[in-house]
Design an enzyme around this catalytic site. Structure first.
Site, PDB file in Angstrom:
ATOM      1  N   PRO A   1       1.034  -1.182   0.042  1.00 19.41           N
ATOM      2  CG  PRO A   1       0.051  -1.151   2.418  1.00 19.41           C
ATOM      3  CD  PRO A   1       1.051  -1.815   1.443  1.00 19.41           C
ATOM      4  CB  THR A   2      -0.029   4.936  -0.677  1.00 18.57           C
ATOM      5  OG1 THR A   2      -1.341   4.919  -0.091  1.00 18.57           O
ATOM      6  CG2 THR A   2       0.028   4.977  -2.139  1.00 18.57           C
TER       7      THR A   2
ATOM      8  CG  ASN B   1       1.481   1.128   6.683  1.00 23.75           C
ATOM      9  OD1 ASN B   1       1.397   2.380   7.326  1.00 23.75           O
ATOM     10  ND2 ASN B   1       0.652   0.099   6.802  1.00 23.75           N
TER      11      ASN B   1
ATOM     12  N   GLY C   1      -6.563  -1.930   0.571  1.00 23.21           N
ATOM     13  CA  GLY C   1      -7.995  -1.636   0.821  1.00 23.21           C
ATOM     14  C   GLY C   1      -8.938  -3.158   0.335  1.00 23.21           C
TER      15      GLY C   1
ATOM     16  N   GLY D   1      -6.573  -6.409   4.923  1.00 26.89           N
ATOM     17  CA  GLY D   1      -7.645  -5.608   4.429  1.00 26.89           C
ATOM     18  C   GLY D   1      -7.730  -4.194   5.176  1.00 26.89           C
TER      19      GLY D   1
ATOM     20  CB  CYS E   1      -5.044  -0.789   8.747  1.00 27.00           C
ATOM     21  SG  CYS E   1      -3.634  -1.736   8.983  1.00 27.00           S
TER      22      CYS E   1
ATOM     23  CD  GLU F   1      -9.417   2.191   6.409  1.00 23.89           C
ATOM     24  OE1 GLU F   1      -9.574   2.038   5.306  1.00 23.89           O
ATOM     25  OE2 GLU F   1      -8.521   1.579   6.900  1.00 23.89           O
TER      26      GLU F   1
HETATM   27  P1  NAD Z   1      -5.167   0.439  -2.059  1.00 25.29           P
HETATM   28  O1  NAD Z   1      -6.124  -0.728  -1.937  1.00 25.29           O
HETATM   29  O2  NAD Z   1      -5.636   1.702  -2.758  1.00 25.29           O
HETATM   30  O3  NAD Z   1      -3.811  -0.118  -2.681  1.00 25.29           O
HETATM   31  C1  NAD Z   1      -3.178  -1.424  -2.092  1.00 25.29           C
HETATM   32  C2  NAD Z   1      -2.412  -1.857  -3.166  1.00 25.29           C
HETATM   33  O4  NAD Z   1      -3.416  -2.694  -4.287  1.00 25.29           O
HETATM   34  C3  NAD Z   1      -1.728  -0.939  -4.260  1.00 25.29           C
HETATM   35  O5  NAD Z   1      -0.432  -1.586  -4.573  1.00 25.29           O
HETATM   36  C4  NAD Z   1      -2.599  -0.755  -5.336  1.00 25.29           C
HETATM   37  O6  NAD Z   1      -1.899  -0.694  -6.422  1.00 25.29           O
HETATM   38  C5  NAD Z   1      -3.219  -2.338  -5.594  1.00 25.29           C
HETATM   39  N1  NAD Z   1      -4.656  -2.115  -6.038  1.00 25.29           N
HETATM   40  C6  NAD Z   1      -5.824  -1.753  -5.507  1.00 25.29           C
HETATM   41  N2  NAD Z   1      -6.935  -1.793  -6.270  1.00 25.29           N
HETATM   42  C7  NAD Z   1      -6.444  -2.778  -7.153  1.00 25.29           C
HETATM   43  C8  NAD Z   1      -7.025  -3.394  -8.169  1.00 25.29           C
HETATM   44  N3  NAD Z   1      -8.599  -3.367  -8.275  1.00 25.29           N
HETATM   45  N4  NAD Z   1      -6.323  -4.144  -8.990  1.00 25.29           N
HETATM   46  C9  NAD Z   1      -4.919  -4.342  -8.839  1.00 25.29           C
HETATM   47  N5  NAD Z   1      -4.262  -3.939  -7.723  1.00 25.29           N
HETATM   48  C10 NAD Z   1      -5.024  -2.783  -6.924  1.00 25.29           C
HETATM   49  O7  NAD Z   1      -4.922   0.871  -0.614  1.00 25.29           O
HETATM   50  P2  NAD Z   1      -3.880   2.246   0.030  1.00 25.29           P
HETATM   51  O8  NAD Z   1      -4.665   3.397  -0.011  1.00 25.29           O
HETATM   52  O9  NAD Z   1      -2.484   2.007  -0.652  1.00 25.29           O
HETATM   53  O10 NAD Z   1      -3.817   1.610   1.573  1.00 25.29           O
HETATM   54  C11 NAD Z   1      -4.896   1.772   2.392  1.00 25.29           C
HETATM   55  C12 NAD Z   1      -5.671   0.854   2.576  1.00 25.29           C
HETATM   56  O11 NAD Z   1      -5.108  -0.416   3.006  1.00 25.29           O
HETATM   57  C13 NAD Z   1      -6.813   1.090   3.865  1.00 25.29           C
HETATM   58  O12 NAD Z   1      -7.905   0.590   3.619  1.00 25.29           O
HETATM   59  C14 NAD Z   1      -5.981   0.326   5.070  1.00 25.29           C
HETATM   60  O13 NAD Z   1      -6.799  -0.077   6.008  1.00 25.29           O
HETATM   61  C15 NAD Z   1      -5.573  -0.918   4.437  1.00 25.29           C
HETATM   62  N6  NAD Z   1      -4.264  -1.508   5.047  1.00 25.29           N
HETATM   63  C16 NAD Z   1      -4.296  -2.943   5.678  1.00 25.29           C
HETATM   64  C17 NAD Z   1      -3.399  -3.183   6.348  1.00 25.29           C
HETATM   65  C18 NAD Z   1      -3.315  -4.663   7.056  1.00 25.29           C
HETATM   66  O14 NAD Z   1      -2.423  -5.131   7.485  1.00 25.29           O
HETATM   67  N7  NAD Z   1      -4.799  -5.037   7.205  1.00 25.29           N
HETATM   68  C19 NAD Z   1      -2.053  -2.514   6.019  1.00 25.29           C
HETATM   69  C20 NAD Z   1      -1.983  -1.509   5.415  1.00 25.29           C
HETATM   70  C21 NAD Z   1      -3.056  -0.921   4.799  1.00 25.29           C
END
Ligand code: NAD
Length: 462
Positions: free
Chosen positions: A133-134, A136, A216, A234, A267, A357
């Site tokens: 993710p972005t 962390n 996410g 997630g 998160c 969130e």
């Molecule tokens: P994000 O879902 O926008 O992106 C996460 C990753 O998924 C990125 O690499 C992105 O390019 C990829 N991605 C997203 N949608 C996709 C798709 N449809 N197809 C292919 N790749 C896709 O998340 P973000 O904004 O970077 O991070 C924040 C989110 O992540 C929050 O909801 C947070 O709670 C969650 N998060 C959860 C944890 C955990 O351990 N449970 C840890 C960190 C972040």
């Protein structure tokens, strides 16, 4: 040079540097090449001893606990993503390096008896695709690299495109360190232009044995629907409950500290407060003394909502995710003292700030008539993510009741949320908290297959 100028200079240099990264840094032009390289590396890794594996992990810990490296990665992440703050990212990166379990996590189980000896051992899955993710960016890369390599896997990372430079930089550093230690080439790779298309290609490739999505709901759903072994870490929406038996002054401090940690990006961070009415005014008073700014004017609250929600009202506006409280208030024309870290406002339980969130230090406070109602409300607003919850109370029965009812992966009692990932609390660190698929706080063992090895009628020495 002031802080901003240093940040800009570091970012410019590193941006140029990441343009020049090459195959020997684990950066490939195509997904195809990256997977081929990681697949070859996995075969070679299989021939390394556990002593070698330990040496590689030790090397990564040393690398990512150097102050200079931590500062560079943290500054670069803030500059590139426009989210979070450097000081807290340094803490997060450091705990990822030092507190992620290594090969000791793969403890073999044995059973012996008249019919011989049986071992249950944790073995590598193979080539893992890790989508990061972005929020962390480097913390997840460091944490997952240590866990997944400890388990004997090779890794193809797919970083979020908005954190490309810092992610590629971290991956290049890992490769340089591993090369210096004599590890097989390309144990940790990625592509030079991370994108959704590249992630999709990665997920579909048959040479990828396991998918790990840290992000996410969309990406977690995608990997879970892939038909492959998938670990989904997630979204969460952690509520914090405060009852009338709590140490209110301490609860106020802990909530402000937890909620403002890296500007609320984690998160696990406190996203809404549910407080028993009897102590609500005092809690708000104490939070104000601990660095919270109370918005009570209805017009200002509406302006804040318009400012920080996206156009559809279905979540936060990306431009405000991970921004600090003073910056957000400034956009409303409110100038605040430096110590302000959290924006506080009273709402009802269905307010968008409670339901979504937000990932920014905007903290809604909802009153409940009593602790049982507060727990019920917390379960409702957590929305079944089974991620994280926090409670401040000295009533053991009610602490147990909330833990039982909310069923979150992490439940922190009488402390800030970050105690749940080993920052000021007992226990190891992870930045991949797998609620949806049930691995919980992932570690090396989560990225293994359990295998049985049976010796018949021998090696039982009792
Ligand atoms: P994000 O879902 O926008 O992106 C996460 C990753 O998924 C990125 O690499 C992105 O390019 C990829 N991605 C997203 N949608 C996709 C798709 N449809 N197809 C292919 N790749 C896709 O998340 P973000 O904004 O970077 O991070 C924040 C989110 O992540 C929050 O909801 C947070 O709670 C969650 N998060 C959860 C944890 C955990 O351990 N449970 C840890 C960190 C972040």
């Amino acid at each position: 040079m002031n802080d901003d100028e240093i940040t800009r200079a570091v970012s410019q240099v590193l941006s140029k540097y990441t343009q020049g990264l090459s195959v020997c840094d684990g950066i490939f032009d195509s997904v195809e090449e990256a997977i081929s390289a990681a697949a070859r590396a996995k075969v070679q890794f299989h021939h390394c001893s556990m002593q070698d594996r330990n040496a590689f992990i030790r090397g990564l810990r040393e690398l990512f606990s150097q102050e200079e490296v931590l500062n560079t990665l943290s500054r670069m992440a803030v500059e590139e993503t426009g989210m979070g703050n450097c000081a807290d990212k340094v803490i997060k990166n450091r705990v990822a390096a030092l507190q992620t379990p290594g090969t000791e996590d793969l403890c073999t189980r044995a059973q012996s008896g008249d019919r011989g000896l049986t071992l249950m051992e944790f073995s590598a899955w193979g080539v893992i695709a890790s989508i990061t993710p972005t929020t962390n960016p480097t913390e997840t890369i460091i944490n997952n690299s240590i866990s997944m390599l400890s388990a004997g896997n090779s890794i193809v990372f797919s970083p979020h495109p908005r954190s490309r430079n810092v992610s590629l930089h971290a991956i290049a550093l890992i490769n340089q360190k591993l090369a210096a230690l004599g590890a097989p080439e390309n144990l940790v790779v990625t592509v030079s232009q991370p994108s959704l298309d590249n992630t999709t290609a990665l997920i579909a490739d048959p040479r990828i044995n396991m998918l790990v999505a840290t992000g996410g709901p969309a990406i977690v759903k995608t990997v879970m629907a892939s038909g492959k072994k998938a670990i989904g870490a997630g979204a969460g929406n952690p509520p914090v409950v405060v009852d009338e038996t709590a140490d209110i002054e301490k609860a106020a401090r802990d909530i402000v500290n937890g909620c403002s940690f890296d500007n609320n990006l984690p998160c696990i961070a406190e996203k809404e407060v549910i407080v028993v009415s009897q102590v609500a005014d005092y809690l708000i008073h104490c939070m104000k003394k601990s660095g919270a700014w109370l918005l009570s004017d209805k017009k200002q609250i509406q302006q804040l909502q318009t400012l920080v929600m996206n156009e559809q009202g279905s979540g936060p506006a990306t431009a405000f995710v991970g921004k600090d409280a003073r910056y957000i208030l400034q956009q409303l024309g409110i100038t605040t003292p430096e110590e302000v870290q959290v924006i506080l406002l009273e709402t009802d339980k269905s307010h968008p700030f409670v339901v979504h969130e937000m990932m920014m230090p905007v903290l809604p406070v909802v009153r409940a008539a009593n602790v049982d109602e507060a727990i019920e409300l917390a379960v409702e607003v957590e929305q079944g993510h089974r991620h994280t919850a926090i409670m401040h109370s000295t009533n053991i029965d009610k602490l147990s009741k909330m833990a039982r009812q909310i069923q979150t992966t992490i439940f922190v009692k009488n402390g800030p949320s970050f105690a749940g990932i080993g920052v000021g609390g007992e226990g190891y660190t992870t930045f991949t908290i797998a609620g949806p698929t049930g691995e919980g706080l992932t570690s090396a063992r989560s990225f293994t297959r359990c295998r049985r090895c049976v010796m018949v009628e021998a090696l039982n020495i009792r």
